[in-house]
Design an enzyme around this catalytic site. Sequence first.
Site, PDB file in Angstrom:
ATOM      1  N   ARG A   1      12.722   4.686  12.665  1.00 29.96           N
ATOM      2  CA  ARG A   1      11.390   5.287  12.612  1.00 29.96           C
ATOM      3  C   ARG A   1      10.563   4.894  13.829  1.00 29.96           C
ATOM      4  NH1 ARG A   1       8.854   4.681   7.009  1.00 29.96           N
ATOM      5  NH2 ARG A   1       7.671   6.446   7.805  1.00 29.96           N
TER       6      ARG A   1
ATOM      7  N   HIS B   1       3.931  -4.876   9.118  1.00 26.75           N
ATOM      8  CA  HIS B   1       3.799  -4.778  10.565  1.00 26.75           C
ATOM      9  C   HIS B   1       2.437  -5.243  11.077  1.00 26.75           C
ATOM     10  CE1 HIS B   1       7.200  -2.325   9.549  1.00 26.75           C
ATOM     11  NE2 HIS B   1       6.415  -1.502   8.885  1.00 26.75           N
TER      12      HIS B   1
ATOM     13  N   ARG C   1       7.052   0.208  13.638  1.00 22.51           N
ATOM     14  CA  ARG C   1       7.653  -0.273  12.392  1.00 22.51           C
ATOM     15  C   ARG C   1       8.816  -1.237  12.629  1.00 22.51           C
ATOM     16  NH1 ARG C   1       5.455   2.938   8.290  1.00 22.51           N
ATOM     17  NH2 ARG C   1       4.810   4.991   9.008  1.00 22.51           N
TER      18      ARG C   1
ATOM     19  N   TYR D   1      11.129   8.421   1.515  1.00 23.03           N
ATOM     20  CA  TYR D   1      11.040   7.342   0.530  1.00 23.03           C
ATOM     21  C   TYR D   1      11.779   7.617  -0.776  1.00 23.03           C
ATOM     22  CZ  TYR D   1       7.473   5.758   3.743  1.00 23.03           C
ATOM     23  OH  TYR D   1       6.806   5.339   4.872  1.00 23.03           O
TER      24      TYR D   1
ATOM     25  N   PRO E   1       0.793  -1.226   0.000  1.00 20.70           N
ATOM     26  CA  PRO E   1       0.000   0.000   0.000  1.00 20.70           C
ATOM     27  C   PRO E   1       0.827   1.278   0.000  1.00 20.70           C
ATOM     28  CG  PRO E   1      -0.145  -1.104   2.130  1.00 20.70           C
ATOM     29  CD  PRO E   1       0.573  -2.029   1.201  1.00 20.70           C
TER      30      PRO E   1
ATOM     31  N   ASP F   1       1.296 -15.746   6.101  1.00 20.62           N
ATOM     32  CA  ASP F   1       0.812 -17.108   5.906  1.00 20.62           C
ATOM     33  C   ASP F   1       0.780 -17.490   4.428  1.00 20.62           C
ATOM     34  OD1 ASP F   1       0.566 -17.408   8.635  1.00 20.62           O
ATOM     35  OD2 ASP F   1      -1.633 -17.313   8.657  1.00 20.62           O
TER      36      ASP F   1
ATOM     37  N   HIS G   1      12.521  -2.701   2.314  1.00 23.71           N
ATOM     38  CA  HIS G   1      11.949  -1.433   2.779  1.00 23.71           C
ATOM     39  C   HIS G   1      12.832  -0.304   2.284  1.00 23.71           C
ATOM     40  CE1 HIS G   1       9.178  -3.527   5.349  1.00 23.71           C
ATOM     41  NE2 HIS G   1      10.182  -4.298   5.711  1.00 23.71           N
ATOM     42  N   LEU G   2      12.235   0.709   1.724  1.00 23.99           N
ATOM     43  CA  LEU G   2      12.986   1.860   1.230  1.00 23.99           C
ATOM     44  C   LEU G   2      13.657   2.613   2.375  1.00 23.99           C
ATOM     45  CD1 LEU G   2      10.306   3.028  -1.302  1.00 23.99           C
ATOM     46  CD2 LEU G   2      12.577   2.190  -1.908  1.00 23.99           C
ATOM     47  N   SER G   3      12.915   2.815   3.450  1.00 27.07           N
ATOM     48  CA  SER G   3      13.459   3.550   4.594  1.00 27.07           C
ATOM     49  C   SER G   3      14.041   2.573   5.609  1.00 27.07           C
ATOM     50  CB  SER G   3      12.353   4.388   5.256  1.00 27.07           C
ATOM     51  OG  SER G   3      11.399   3.536   5.865  1.00 27.07           O
TER      52      SER G   3
END
Length: 144
Positions: A109, A82, A113, A24, A11, A89, A102-104
Amino acid sequence: MAQRILVLHGPNLNLLGTREPEVYGRLSLSDINERLENLAQAQGAVLTVFQSNHEGALVDRIQEAAREGTEYIIINAAAYTHTSIAIRDALAAVCIPYVEVHLSNVYKREEFRHHSYLATAAQGVIAGLGAFGYEAALQYALAA
């Protein structure tokens, strides 16, 4: 036969380039996908990319990957990392190795997270390298 790799984007990643660029980066999702497609093509691999803001659509795509003979998954589940036991699953059910991206740097953070439902079954986790993290994950998958 060419190696088949699936890249899953969760998302809000469709907003890359405009969404919090200080966190990002300034590359769009299309820019990232193009880089990955060029890298995969140069190695003779077949790359499929998929983005959804919906948990169920990501689960469906993971299940479809097994039916297609996908050999590796690169996943940035974004916030679902998260929260989603369903995605974890699904990944476990299809038995396709994967790398979490993950970009960051999620560890710099918010506390929420810091936990990933996906990490315990992942081949590896790449965080904080920006768009290069996807490329590193793809290089790893290509070498696997």
